[in-house]
Design a protein around this motif. Structure first.
Motif, PDB file in Angstrom:
ATOM      1  N   HIS A 236       0.809  -1.222   0.000  1.00 46.94           N
ATOM      2  CA  HIS A 236       0.000   0.000   0.000  1.00 46.94           C
ATOM      3  C   HIS A 236       0.844   1.275   0.000  1.00 46.94           C
ATOM      4  N   PRO A 237       1.671   1.472  -1.012  1.00 48.25           N
ATOM      5  CA  PRO A 237       2.414   2.732  -1.064  1.00 48.25           C
ATOM      6  C   PRO A 237       1.450   3.907  -1.233  1.00 48.25           C
ATOM      7  N   VAL A 238       1.864   5.039  -0.732  1.00 47.79           N
ATOM      8  CA  VAL A 238       1.028   6.239  -0.815  1.00 47.79           C
ATOM      9  C   VAL A 238       1.208   6.884  -2.182  1.00 47.79           C
ATOM     10  N   ASP A 239       0.094   7.198  -2.843  1.00 44.23           N
ATOM     11  CA  ASP A 239       0.167   7.950  -4.097  1.00 44.23           C
ATOM     12  C   ASP A 239       0.413   9.418  -3.752  1.00 44.23           C
ATOM     13  N   ARG A 240       1.375  10.005  -4.450  1.00 46.80           N
ATOM     14  CA  ARG A 240       1.820  11.350  -4.077  1.00 46.80           C
ATOM     15  C   ARG A 240       1.548  12.355  -5.183  1.00 46.80           C
ATOM     16  N   ALA A 241       1.499  13.617  -4.804  1.00 49.95           N
ATOM     17  CA  ALA A 241       1.391  14.717  -5.752  1.00 49.95           C
ATOM     18  C   ALA A 241       2.505  15.716  -5.458  1.00 49.95           C
ATOM     19  N   VAL A 242       3.126  16.220  -6.516  1.00 49.28           N
ATOM     20  CA  VAL A 242       4.179  17.231  -6.406  1.00 49.28           C
ATOM     21  C   VAL A 242       3.771  18.428  -7.256  1.00 49.28           C
ATOM     22  N   PHE A 243       3.772  19.612  -6.665  1.00 44.21           N
ATOM     23  CA  PHE A 243       3.457  20.850  -7.388  1.00 44.21           C
ATOM     24  C   PHE A 243       4.712  21.714  -7.401  1.00 44.21           C
ATOM     25  N   THR A 244       5.070  22.232  -8.582  1.00 48.23           N
ATOM     26  CA  THR A 244       6.357  22.921  -8.720  1.00 48.23           C
ATOM     27  C   THR A 244       6.406  24.247  -7.978  1.00 48.23           C
ATOM     28  N   SER A 245       5.245  24.814  -7.619  1.00 49.53           N
ATOM     29  CA  SER A 245       5.263  26.077  -6.874  1.00 49.53           C
ATOM     30  C   SER A 245       5.402  25.851  -5.369  1.00 49.53           C
ATOM     31  N   SER A 246       5.465  24.559  -4.962  1.00 47.59           N
ATOM     32  CA  SER A 246       5.546  24.199  -3.535  1.00 47.59           C
ATOM     33  C   SER A 246       4.470  24.895  -2.710  1.00 47.59           C
ATOM     34  N   PRO A 247       3.195  24.713  -3.082  1.00 46.61           N
ATOM     35  CA  PRO A 247       2.130  25.446  -2.384  1.00 46.61           C
ATOM     36  C   PRO A 247       1.923  24.942  -0.959  1.00 46.61           C
ATOM     37  N   ASP A 248       1.574  25.876  -0.071  1.00 44.65           N
ATOM     38  CA  ASP A 248       1.163  25.529   1.290  1.00 44.65           C
ATOM     39  C   ASP A 248      -0.317  25.900   1.380  1.00 44.65           C
ATOM     40  N   ASP A 249      -1.170  24.971   0.970  1.00 41.13           N
ATOM     41  CA  ASP A 249      -2.574  25.288   0.744  1.00 41.13           C
ATOM     42  C   ASP A 249      -3.445  24.159   1.284  1.00 41.13           C
ATOM     43  N   PRO A 250      -4.040  24.338   2.474  1.00 40.15           N
ATOM     44  CA  PRO A 250      -4.873  23.278   3.059  1.00 40.15           C
ATOM     45  C   PRO A 250      -6.025  22.850   2.153  1.00 40.15           C
ATOM     46  N   ALA A 251      -6.601  23.805   1.393  1.00 35.76           N
ATOM     47  CA  ALA A 251      -7.707  23.453   0.494  1.00 35.76           C
ATOM     48  C   ALA A 251      -7.217  22.517  -0.619  1.00 35.76           C
ATOM     49  N   LEU A 252      -6.000  22.756  -1.117  1.00 30.98           N
ATOM     50  CA  LEU A 252      -5.432  21.881  -2.140  1.00 30.98           C
ATOM     51  C   LEU A 252      -5.148  20.497  -1.564  1.00 30.98           C
ATOM     52  N   VAL A 253      -4.657  20.460  -0.338  1.00 36.13           N
ATOM     53  CA  VAL A 253      -4.404  19.171   0.325  1.00 36.13           C
ATOM     54  C   VAL A 253      -5.691  18.356   0.402  1.00 36.13           C
ATOM     55  N   ARG A 254      -6.798  19.016   0.782  1.00 35.67           N
ATOM     56  CA  ARG A 254      -8.093  18.318   0.876  1.00 35.67           C
ATOM     57  C   ARG A 254      -8.570  17.859  -0.492  1.00 35.67           C
ATOM     58  N   LEU A 255      -8.427  18.730  -1.485  1.00 31.25           N
ATOM     59  CA  LEU A 255      -8.844  18.393  -2.848  1.00 31.25           C
ATOM     60  C   LEU A 255      -8.091  17.166  -3.360  1.00 31.25           C
ATOM     61  N   LEU A 256      -6.780  17.167  -3.184  1.00 34.82           N
ATOM     62  CA  LEU A 256      -5.957  16.038  -3.664  1.00 34.82           C
ATOM     63  C   LEU A 256      -6.297  14.770  -2.902  1.00 34.82           C
ATOM     64  N   ALA A 257      -6.602  14.888  -1.617  1.00 31.05           N
ATOM     65  CA  ALA A 257      -6.982  13.722  -0.827  1.00 31.05           C
ATOM     66  C   ALA A 257      -8.209  13.043  -1.419  1.00 31.05           C
ATOM     67  N   GLY A 258      -9.117  13.852  -1.993  1.00 27.59           N
ATOM     68  CA  GLY A 258     -10.287  13.298  -2.645  1.00 27.59           C
ATOM     69  C   GLY A 258      -9.960  12.446  -3.855  1.00 27.59           C
ATOM     70  N   PHE A 259      -8.768  12.658  -4.418  1.00 30.70           N
ATOM     71  CA  PHE A 259      -8.274  11.846  -5.538  1.00 30.70           C
ATOM     72  C   PHE A 259      -7.261  10.807  -5.074  1.00 30.70           C
ATOM     73  N   GLY A 260      -7.163  10.619  -3.754  1.00 33.95           N
ATOM     74  CA  GLY A 260      -6.269   9.608  -3.211  1.00 33.95           C
ATOM     75  C   GLY A 260      -4.808   9.981  -3.250  1.00 33.95           C
ATOM     76  N   LEU A 261      -4.517  11.289  -3.215  1.00 36.25           N
ATOM     77  CA  LEU A 261      -3.140  11.762  -3.333  1.00 36.25           C
ATOM     78  C   LEU A 261      -2.734  12.540  -2.083  1.00 36.25           C
ATOM     79  N   VAL A 262      -1.464  12.381  -1.703  1.00 36.55           N
ATOM     80  CA  VAL A 262      -0.884  13.159  -0.613  1.00 36.55           C
ATOM     81  C   VAL A 262       0.082  14.174  -1.221  1.00 36.55           C
ATOM     82  N   LEU A 263      -0.086  15.450  -0.862  1.00 40.63           N
ATOM     83  CA  LEU A 263       0.778  16.504  -1.404  1.00 40.63           C
ATOM     84  C   LEU A 263       2.133  16.459  -0.727  1.00 40.63           C
ATOM     85  N   ASN A 264       3.184  16.323  -1.537  1.00 38.54           N
ATOM     86  CA  ASN A 264       4.553  16.299  -1.009  1.00 38.54           C
ATOM     87  C   ASN A 264       5.119  17.718  -0.907  1.00 38.54           C
TER      88      ASN A 264
END
Length: 264
Positions: A236-264
């Motif tokens: 069960h490896p964690v599926d990850r997301a990487v954004f080049t702007s290195s955002p610190d955005d709780p709303a984005l974290v929640r949105l990505l979680a809905g797609f099964g992704l953890v923001l790195n």
């Protein structure tokens, strides 16, 4: 092809999530890495030479660091511009591209009137015009370039208000009446646009088939992986997301979680 790395999905923003969502249905045991070059968004406004160089430099780094088993370029603009250069630069990597779904639209249309809704960059691309010449020469194909739709789709997805009037201004040119016939298919030639498809259906002047390429791209990924597709996912490896702007955005974290992704 590397056998142990993740399947890497690349887009300029959130649009490629439409493709990742379809891929997860078909490949439930794969490890996914989602990479968004959001620092460059919207990429349709870049000069072509600069954008190619940026994409090639970024992929040198991504492939070195992550050794993906396959790469999905979930962005029409990036793939039609830099796909061939990427394949030449990384001949041992399996790339799955995204191109406007002009061939299936030509096969499906009844009226012969098709519109391709895309970013200005995709509309300008020789690649797009060659697809029309190859597969839709008997159809009337209208290319509609939108400066704002990708950004409006991102706002909509993040829960921000996007008015019907703003959307209608971007899609109205897709609808053509000619000799008693009407446009009956609109190709969504940007992976961001399917997030707005239900809104489009409500405000369209008449019903059309909104053609979303995500499922076809996911099926091509399955074909490319072939026997290399993972049959089990015991750790069960964690599926990850990487954004080049290195955002610190709780709303984005929640949105990505809905797609099964953890923001790195």
């Amino acid at each position: 092809m590397h056998t142990s790395g993740p399947v890497l999905f690349f887009d300029s923003g959130l649009g490629g999530l439409t493709v990742l969502r379809e891929a997860r249905y078909l490949l439930p045991y794969e490890e996914f890495l989602y990479v968004a070059d959001d620092a460059a968004f919207p990429i349709g406004r870049w000069q072509e030479a600069e954008l190619i160089r940026r994409i090639l430099d970024l992929f040198d780094e991504l492939i070195r660091d992550h050794r993906p088993k396959a790469v999905v370029i979930a962005c029409n603009t990036a793939f039609t511009l830099a796909g061939e250069a990427l394949r030449q630069a990384h001949p041992d990597v399996a790339f799955v591209g995204t191109v406007p779904a002009i061939k299936p639209a030509a096969e499906r249309t009844s009226s012969g009137l098709i519109s391709v809704l895309a970013t200005p960059g995709t509309v300008r691309r020789t690649y797009t015009k060659s697809l029309i010449e190859s597969f839709a020469s008997r159809c009337h194909v209208r290319l509609v370039g939108s400066d704002r739709l990708a950004e409006l789709a991102e706002k909509h997805l993040r829960g921000e208000a996007v008015s019907d009037d703003a959307l209608l201004a971007e899609i109205s040119d897709c609808f053509l009446e000619q000799d008693g016939r009407r446009t009956d298919i609109v190709v969504l030639a940007c992976t961001h646009y399917p997030f707005l498809a239900n809104r489009f259906r409500k405000i369209a002047p008449w019903p059309v088939d909104w053609l979303d390429p995500a499922e076809a791209i996911a099926r091509q990924l399955v074909r490319v992986l072939g026997e290399g597709a993972s049959k089990a996912r015991p750790d069960h490896p964690v599926d990850r997301a990487v954004f080049t702007s290195s955002p610190d955005d709780p709303a984005l974290v929640r949105l990505l979680a809905g797609f099964g992704l953890v923001l790195n």
